[in-house]
Design a protein around this motif. Sequence first.
Motif, PDB file in Angstrom:
ATOM      1  N   VAL A   1       0.846  -1.197   0.000  1.00  0.00           N
ATOM      2  CA  VAL A   1       0.000   0.000   0.000  1.00  0.00           C
ATOM      3  C   VAL A   1       0.879   1.243   0.000  1.00  0.00           C
ATOM      4  CG1 VAL A   1      -1.721   1.315   1.272  1.00  0.00           C
ATOM      5  CG2 VAL A   1      -1.921  -1.158   1.128  1.00  0.00           C
ATOM      6  N   GLY A   2       1.944   1.189   0.810  1.00  0.00           N
ATOM      7  CA  GLY A   2       2.867   2.323   0.865  1.00  0.00           C
ATOM      8  C   GLY A   2       3.452   2.641  -0.501  1.00  0.00           C
ATOM      9  N   GLY A   3       3.693   1.596  -1.313  1.00  0.00           N
ATOM     10  CA  GLY A   3       4.252   1.812  -2.641  1.00  0.00           C
ATOM     11  C   GLY A   3       3.224   2.304  -3.630  1.00  0.00           C
ATOM     12  N   LEU A   4       2.005   1.732  -3.560  1.00  0.00           N
ATOM     13  CA  LEU A   4       0.977   2.068  -4.549  1.00  0.00           C
ATOM     14  C   LEU A   4       0.311   3.397  -4.231  1.00  0.00           C
ATOM     15  CD1 LEU A   4      -0.710  -1.407  -5.012  1.00  0.00           C
ATOM     16  CD2 LEU A   4       0.575  -0.137  -6.719  1.00  0.00           C
ATOM     17  N   ALA A   5       0.040   3.642  -2.964  1.00  0.00           N
ATOM     18  CA  ALA A   5      -0.692   4.848  -2.575  1.00  0.00           C
ATOM     19  C   ALA A   5      -0.128   5.379  -1.267  1.00  0.00           C
ATOM     20  CB  ALA A   5      -2.179   4.520  -2.428  1.00  0.00           C
ATOM     21  N   PRO A   6       0.997   6.107  -1.374  1.00  0.00           N
ATOM     22  CA  PRO A   6       1.684   6.551  -0.152  1.00  0.00           C
ATOM     23  C   PRO A   6       0.784   7.372   0.783  1.00  0.00           C
ATOM     24  CG  PRO A   6       2.863   7.241  -2.146  1.00  0.00           C
ATOM     25  CD  PRO A   6       1.649   6.531  -2.586  1.00  0.00           C
ATOM     26  N   ARG A   7      -0.091   8.207   0.190  1.00  0.00           N
ATOM     27  CA  ARG A   7      -0.970   9.020   1.032  1.00  0.00           C
ATOM     28  C   ARG A   7      -1.929   8.149   1.811  1.00  0.00           C
ATOM     29  NH1 ARG A   7      -2.637  14.224  -2.279  1.00  0.00           N
ATOM     30  NH2 ARG A   7      -0.636  15.269  -2.173  1.00  0.00           N
ATOM     31  N   ALA A   8      -2.564   7.200   1.096  1.00  0.00           N
ATOM     32  CA  ALA A   8      -3.517   6.311   1.761  1.00  0.00           C
ATOM     33  C   ALA A   8      -2.820   5.576   2.897  1.00  0.00           C
ATOM     34  CB  ALA A   8      -4.086   5.317   0.755  1.00  0.00           C
ATOM     35  N   ALA A   9      -1.565   5.131   2.633  1.00  0.00           N
ATOM     36  CA  ALA A   9      -0.823   4.415   3.671  1.00  0.00           C
ATOM     37  C   ALA A   9      -0.604   5.320   4.873  1.00  0.00           C
ATOM     38  CB  ALA A   9       0.516   3.937   3.111  1.00  0.00           C
ATOM     39  N   GLY A  10      -0.324   6.595   4.606  1.00  0.00           N
ATOM     40  CA  GLY A  10      -0.120   7.548   5.689  1.00  0.00           C
ATOM     41  C   GLY A  10      -1.382   7.717   6.523  1.00  0.00           C
ATOM     42  N   TYR A  11      -2.535   7.866   5.832  1.00  0.00           N
ATOM     43  CA  TYR A  11      -3.790   8.045   6.561  1.00  0.00           C
ATOM     44  C   TYR A  11      -4.128   6.815   7.375  1.00  0.00           C
ATOM     45  CZ  TYR A  11      -4.471  12.093   3.552  1.00  0.00           C
ATOM     46  OH  TYR A  11      -4.312  13.283   2.916  1.00  0.00           O
ATOM     47  N   ALA A  12      -3.755   5.640   6.849  1.00  0.00           N
ATOM     48  CA  ALA A  12      -4.069   4.396   7.563  1.00  0.00           C
ATOM     49  C   ALA A  12      -3.100   4.184   8.719  1.00  0.00           C
ATOM     50  CB  ALA A  12      -4.017   3.213   6.601  1.00  0.00           C
ATOM     51  N   GLY A  13      -2.152   5.075   8.863  1.00  0.00           N
ATOM     52  CA  GLY A  13      -1.224   4.962   9.978  1.00  0.00           C
ATOM     53  C   GLY A  13      -0.076   4.003   9.737  1.00  0.00           C
ATOM     54  N   PHE A  14       0.180   3.649   8.441  1.00  0.00           N
ATOM     55  CA  PHE A  14       1.324   2.780   8.147  1.00  0.00           C
ATOM     56  C   PHE A  14       2.569   3.664   8.119  1.00  0.00           C
ATOM     57  CE2 PHE A  14      -1.678   0.087   5.300  1.00  0.00           C
ATOM     58  CZ  PHE A  14      -2.406  -0.275   6.423  1.00  0.00           C
ATOM     59  N   SER A  15       3.540   3.325   8.923  1.00  0.00           N
ATOM     60  CA  SER A  15       4.720   4.172   9.058  1.00  0.00           C
ATOM     61  C   SER A  15       5.626   4.070   7.842  1.00  0.00           C
ATOM     62  CB  SER A  15       5.482   3.777  10.311  1.00  0.00           C
ATOM     63  OG  SER A  15       6.837   4.113  10.189  1.00  0.00           O
ATOM     64  N   GLU A  16       5.961   5.228   7.249  1.00  0.00           N
ATOM     65  CA  GLU A  16       6.853   5.233   6.094  1.00  0.00           C
ATOM     66  C   GLU A  16       8.268   4.847   6.530  1.00  0.00           C
ATOM     67  OE1 GLU A  16       7.816   8.971   4.369  1.00  0.00           O
ATOM     68  OE2 GLU A  16       8.418   8.082   2.465  1.00  0.00           O
ATOM     69  N   ALA A  17       8.660   5.360   7.696  1.00  0.00           N
ATOM     70  CA  ALA A  17      10.007   5.061   8.185  1.00  0.00           C
ATOM     71  C   ALA A  17      10.188   3.554   8.363  1.00  0.00           C
ATOM     72  CB  ALA A  17      10.257   5.788   9.501  1.00  0.00           C
ATOM     73  N   ARG A  18       9.152   2.903   8.909  1.00  0.00           N
ATOM     74  CA  ARG A  18       9.264   1.465   9.120  1.00  0.00           C
ATOM     75  C   ARG A  18       9.370   0.728   7.784  1.00  0.00           C
ATOM     76  NH1 ARG A  18       5.085  -1.264  13.137  1.00  0.00           N
ATOM     77  NH2 ARG A  18       6.075   0.227  14.546  1.00  0.00           N
ATOM     78  N   ALA A  19       8.623   1.213   6.786  1.00  0.00           N
ATOM     79  CA  ALA A  19       8.688   0.573   5.458  1.00  0.00           C
ATOM     80  C   ALA A  19      10.092   0.693   4.874  1.00  0.00           C
ATOM     81  CB  ALA A  19       7.657   1.213   4.525  1.00  0.00           C
ATOM     82  N   ILE A  20      10.698   1.871   5.057  1.00  0.00           N
ATOM     83  CA  ILE A  20      12.048   2.075   4.511  1.00  0.00           C
ATOM     84  C   ILE A  20      13.042   1.152   5.221  1.00  0.00           C
ATOM     85  CG2 ILE A  20      13.931   3.738   4.326  1.00  0.00           C
ATOM     86  CD1 ILE A  20      11.661   5.909   4.119  1.00  0.00           C
ATOM     87  N   TRP A  21      12.982   1.148   6.548  1.00  0.00           N
ATOM     88  CA  TRP A  21      13.896   0.282   7.304  1.00  0.00           C
ATOM     89  C   TRP A  21      13.724  -1.174   6.909  1.00  0.00           C
ATOM     90  CZ3 TRP A  21      18.163   0.900   9.936  1.00  0.00           C
ATOM     91  CH2 TRP A  21      18.452   2.153  10.501  1.00  0.00           C
ATOM     92  N   LEU A  22      12.477  -1.623   6.879  1.00  0.00           N
ATOM     93  CA  LEU A  22      12.206  -3.039   6.595  1.00  0.00           C
ATOM     94  C   LEU A  22      12.696  -3.410   5.191  1.00  0.00           C
ATOM     95  CD1 LEU A  22      10.844  -5.278   8.223  1.00  0.00           C
ATOM     96  CD2 LEU A  22       8.790  -4.893   6.865  1.00  0.00           C
ATOM     97  N   SER A  23      12.358  -2.553   4.201  1.00  0.00           N
ATOM     98  CA  SER A  23      12.757  -2.853   2.817  1.00  0.00           C
ATOM     99  C   SER A  23      14.267  -2.971   2.703  1.00  0.00           C
ATOM    100  CB  SER A  23      12.288  -1.737   1.878  1.00  0.00           C
ATOM    101  OG  SER A  23      10.906  -1.621   1.914  1.00  0.00           O
ATOM    102  N   LEU A  24      14.972  -2.009   3.289  1.00  0.00           N
ATOM    103  CA  LEU A  24      16.426  -2.015   3.143  1.00  0.00           C
ATOM    104  C   LEU A  24      17.068  -3.139   3.936  1.00  0.00           C
ATOM    105  CD1 LEU A  24      16.916   1.765   2.856  1.00  0.00           C
ATOM    106  CD2 LEU A  24      18.071   0.111   1.396  1.00  0.00           C
ATOM    107  N   LEU A  25      16.538  -3.399   5.139  1.00  0.00           N
ATOM    108  CA  LEU A  25      17.136  -4.478   5.930  1.00  0.00           C
ATOM    109  C   LEU A  25      16.927  -5.825   5.263  1.00  0.00           C
ATOM    110  CD1 LEU A  25      16.396  -3.430   9.627  1.00  0.00           C
ATOM    111  CD2 LEU A  25      18.558  -3.370   8.376  1.00  0.00           C
ATOM    112  N   ILE A  26      15.729  -6.061   4.721  1.00  0.00           N
ATOM    113  CA  ILE A  26      15.490  -7.332   4.024  1.00  0.00           C
ATOM    114  C   ILE A  26      16.414  -7.428   2.813  1.00  0.00           C
ATOM    115  CG2 ILE A  26      13.832  -8.631   2.638  1.00  0.00           C
ATOM    116  CD1 ILE A  26      11.621  -7.590   4.471  1.00  0.00           C
ATOM    117  N   GLY A  27      16.470  -6.341   2.026  1.00  0.00           N
ATOM    118  CA  GLY A  27      17.313  -6.343   0.830  1.00  0.00           C
ATOM    119  C   GLY A  27      18.776  -6.589   1.174  1.00  0.00           C
ATOM    120  N   GLY A  28      19.262  -5.898   2.212  1.00  0.00           N
ATOM    121  CA  GLY A  28      20.657  -6.060   2.606  1.00  0.00           C
ATOM    122  C   GLY A  28      20.928  -7.446   3.167  1.00  0.00           C
ATOM    123  N   PHE A  29      19.978  -7.963   3.936  1.00  0.00           N
ATOM    124  CA  PHE A  29      20.138  -9.283   4.557  1.00  0.00           C
ATOM    125  C   PHE A  29      20.338 -10.360   3.487  1.00  0.00           C
ATOM    126  CE2 PHE A  29      18.650 -13.201   6.535  1.00  0.00           C
ATOM    127  CZ  PHE A  29      19.185 -13.129   7.815  1.00  0.00           C
TER     128      PHE A  29
END
Lengths: 303, 366
Positions: free
Chosen positions: B234-262
Motif C-alpha cells: 500500500v505504501g508503494g501504490l498509494a503513499p498518502r492512503a498508507a499515511g492516513y491508515a497509519g502505516f509508518s513510512e520510516a518502518r517501510a524504509i527500514w524493513l525494505s532495506l534491511l530485508i534487501g541487505g540481509f
Amino acid sequence: MNAVEFIISGMLAAATPFLLAALGELVVERAGVLNLGVEGLMALGAVLAFIVVYHGGGHLLGFVAAGLGSAVLSLVFAALALGFRANQVATGLAIGILGQGLSALFGKSYESLTVKGLPKLAFPGLSEIPVVGRLFVEDVVVWLSLAVTFAIWAMFAYTRVGLVVRAIGENPKAAHAIGYPVIAIRVAAIAFGGMMAGFAGAYAAAVYTPLWADGMIAGRGWIAIALVVFGTWLAGRIFLGACLFGAVSLMSLAAQATGLDVPSQLLSSLPYLVTIVVLGIISADRRLLRLNGVASLGEPFER
Amino acid sequence: MNISAATFLPALVRREHASLVAAMLAPVAALGIAIFLNVGLYALIGRDPATVLYAMLLEPFLSWTSFAEVLLRAGPLLLIAQGLAIGFRAKVFNIGAEGQFILGAIFASAIPVWFPQVTGQWIWPLMLLLGALGGALWASITAFWRVRFNANEILVSLMLSLVAAQVLNYLLLGPWKDPAGFNFPQSVMFQNDAMVPTLIAGTRVNVSLLIALALSLAAWVFMQRSFMGYKLQVGGLAPRAAGYAGFSEARAIWLSLLIGGFVAGLAGAAEVAGPLGQLQRSISTGYGYAAIIVAYLGGLHPIGIIFSALFMAVLYIGGDDAMVSANLPIAAVRVFQGSLLLAYLVAVAFVRYRIEWRRPHLWSQP
C-alpha cells in the motif's frame, strides 16, 4: 608545485565532467523528468569521443559524436518514460546499464590506449596573478563550460524558455492547459541532458585523462545526479558543488603523491563519502528542498 | 483541440482493469524484442547471429555440467532479486545490492581468515548468518540516511556500493592478503568446514540454492499473505492512503532495506563459502545490478522472479559460451541485460494501457 597549487591548477578541469553532466541533468529535472542513466550516457559519450579522436578525427568531431550518440540514447529513455509512461527510475537504470555495456563493447579494442588532450589557454592578465592565477590557465572546453553554466543560469532566471521549462516541471497539467507542448519540451530537455552527459564523458576520456578504460567514468555520472540535489536545482550552486568534487578528487591524488600514510582506497572513496555526507546535510533541510525542488519530478504526465 | 503531430500518433489509453494476459506475455515479448535487437547488433559487429544465439540461449541447457553452472549462478541472483523486489514494491529503491553483497562476503570471510584452523560443521551456517548481518548493516546506513536525513536512497546506496568495492580492495591488498598467495589480491583458501555443502554430487551447486528457494517461498508468503507485506505494498501504490491508515513510512524504509541487505549479504557469503572458497576481487561480477533486472523481469513477484533469475543465469553462462565459440565480447551480456529491461518496460506498459489509433478530428468534429 605544492599540493595547494596542484589542486588550484587542476580543480576546474577535474570539475568539468561533473559540471557538464549535472547541468544537463538540471535541465532534465527542471522539466520534471528524472533520468538516472547519466552514468551510462557519459560512458557512451566517452568511448565515442575517444574512438573518433584516436583515429585522428579531432576533438571537435569527437565531442560532436559523443553529444549525438548520448542524445540518441537519451531519446530511447524519452520514448519509454514519456511515450510508454514507464517507471522513470527503472528506465534510467536500464539506460545506464545499456550505455555502460555499449561503451565496453565499442571500447574493447581500445582498452588502455591513450590520445593527446587539448592545449591550455591562459586568460590574459588574470593568469599572471601568483598562485590563484593557475585557475585561469584552462583548455577551451573548461572555458566553454563556464559559459554554458552562465547561459543556463540566465536562461532559468530571465528567459521565457526557462520559465516555460520550469512551469512544465512544476505543474505539467496547468502548462498543458495554457497550450504548452509538455511532452515535446520534456523530450527536448532529455535530449539536451543526454548531449551534455555525452560531452561530459567526452571530456573525461579525450581531454582530462585522455585514455580509455572500461568503467573509467567511475561513478561520476551518479555524483552529477547528486550534484543537482546539492545545488538545490540552481546552476550557480551546481558549479560550486562541481568545484568541490573537482578539488576532492585531486586531493586524493595529491595525498597519494605526497606519500601520506593513509590507505589509497580510503582516498579513492573520498568523493563517494563526501557525496553521502553532503547529500545528508542538504536533504535534511526539507524546507529548502520543497522551496527549490521540482514539484512533478519523476511523475508521468497524462492528459 | 490543437492539431499537432501527436494527434496522428496512436495514443496510450488507460485500461479499466490491468490486463493479466499482457502481464503474463510481457516477459516473453520483452525477450523476443531483446533478441531481435541484439541479433542486429551481433551482425553489425561481424558475428554470426545464429552461432551467438545457439551458444547463448541453447548451449547452457545441452549438458548437465553447464546446466549445473546455470543453477549455481541463479542462486545469488534469486536471493538478491527477491529482497530488492520487496523494496521496489514499497517504492524503496535500493540499488546498492552490489555493495551489500560485497559486505556479506567480507563478513562471512572473517571467520576463515581469522580462524583458519577451527573445525566443525557449525562454521558455514555461522558464516552465512554473519554475511547476511553484514549486508543488512551496510544497507542500514542507507536506511538511516533516508529516514533521519531524508537523503535519496538511490544515490546513497549506490555510493555505498562504490565504497564497498574499495573496502574489499583494501582488505585484499592489505591485512587479509594471503601471505603465501604470490601477492595476488586474495585471501587464504577456506578450510573445508567453511564451505557450504554440495547439493548435487559432481557439480558446484550447493545448499545455498535450497536456501534461495525457501526464501522465495517466504517472500511469497510475506508479500501476499502477511499484513506487514500488505502495508508495504500500500505504501508503494498509494503513499498518502498508507499515511492516513497509519502505516509508518520510516518502518517501510527500514524493513525494505534491511530485508534487501540481509539477502544480498547472504548471497555474498554463499559465494565465498561456495564456488570461490576464498575472498577475491572478482566476487562482485555485477550480481547486485543484474538482480535489479531480474526483479523487474519477474514482475516483482516472488514466483516470477524464480523464472527470471534462472533466465538471467542462462544468459551469463551462455555469454561465456558465446565468448568462446563466437568470439563475442563479454560486454555483450551487459548490452543484452540493459536492452532486455528496456524491452520489458515497453511490454509491461500494455498491462495498464491499451493502444488506440486516433483518427484525425478534422472531419469527425463539427
